[in-house]
Write an enzyme that holds these catalytic residues in place. Structure first.
Site, short mmCIF file in Angstrom:
data_model
loop_
_atom_site.label_atom_id
_atom_site.label_comp_id
_atom_site.label_asym_id
_atom_site.label_seq_id
_atom_site.Cartn_x
_atom_site.Cartn_y
_atom_site.Cartn_z
N SER A 143 0.85 -1.19 0.00
CA SER A 143 0.00 0.00 0.00
C SER A 143 0.88 1.23 0.00
CB SER A 143 -0.90 0.02 1.24
OG SER A 143 -1.59 1.26 1.37
N TYR A 156 -1.74 -1.04 10.51
CA TYR A 156 -1.85 -1.26 9.07
C TYR A 156 -0.61 -0.75 8.35
CZ TYR A 156 -4.06 -1.47 4.45
OH TYR A 156 -4.36 -1.76 3.14
#
Length: 250
Positions: A143, A156
């Protein structure tokens, strides 16, 4: 760009979002696809959809929070399709809480699925790929949050940063076995509500629009094409240019 006839793809996190459309994309290119996700109707329904469209797909329910799941997934792929050519480590989730409130169990839950799951699936798939004359390709879905953040995203972000790092480590460790390992870092990718986005959502991107799942599928095709055997250890950012854009508040 070649097709993927005769290839078997193992896809984690296949039941929704990017994973669902990656499964459709590879099946549409002729690959057999072993879908895996948490137990539920969504995964079974996707396998039925792909098979009814003339593809070859099977769903194997597994929870990557359990360390033994990775080996069971790869055993299912070999049992069903006889080989593993491509692994897409797409499974992942986040818990969005202030760091002063995030519990150790919540931190571990995110890291265990996102990062440990990526490592264990890669390791178990590599054991199979190593026995194959043509090796294989692994793509880890990271990401842009590995390089930039919003508040309350620590677990995350850490997991995705770890995925980027483990990608180049695995590329070096597995290269002698003809296994290529790369990562993709998506930015804002629309998962089905493209028409509901505001004009300013698109306009803020240097590319002029929010991303689509097809953008990630095409990146995966590139990184898993057997002809691209000189590409390994990279992190391909697919974000419409946003991580290269200076933003100042007026």
């Amino acid at each position: 760009m070649t097709g993927f006839e005769g290839k078997t793809v193992v896809l984690t996190g296949a039941a929704g979002g990017i994973g669902r459309d990656l499964a459709r994309a590879y099946a549409g290119r002729g690959a057999a696809v072993l879908l895996t996700d948490l137990s539920g109707e969504a995964g079974e329904a996707l396998a039925r959809e792909l098979n009814e469209a003339g593809g070859s797909a099977s769903f194997f329910p597994a929870d990557l929070a359990q360390p033994e799941a990775a080996g069971l997934i790869m055993e299912a792929a070999v049992r069903t399709f006889g080989r593993i050519d491509i692994l897409i480590n797409n499974a992942g989730f986040g818990i969005w809480k202030p760091p002063l409130e995030l519990s150790v169990d919540e931190w571990d839950a995110v890291l265990n699925v996102n990062l440990r799951g990526t490592f264990l699936c890669s390791r178990e798939a590599a054991k199979v790929m190593k026995r194959q004359a043509q090796g294989g390709a692994i793509v880890n879905i990271a990401s842009t949050r590995a390089a930039q953040s919003e508040p309350n995203s620590e677990a995350y972000a850490a997991s995705k940063g770890g995925i980027v790092a483990i990608t180049h480590a695995l590329a070096l460790s597995l290269g002698a076995d003809r296994i290529r390992v790369n990562a993709i870092s998506p930015g804002w990718i629309d998962n089905g509500k493209f028409g509901e986005l505001r004009p300013e959502d698109h306009a803020q991107h240097p590319a002029g629009r929010v991303g689509r799942t097809a953008d990630i599928a095409r990146a995966c095709f590139y990184l898993t094409d057997p002809d691209n055997d000189f590409v390994t250890g990279i992190n391909l950012t697919v974000d419409g240019g946003m991580t290269r854009k200076m933003i100042y508040e007026e």
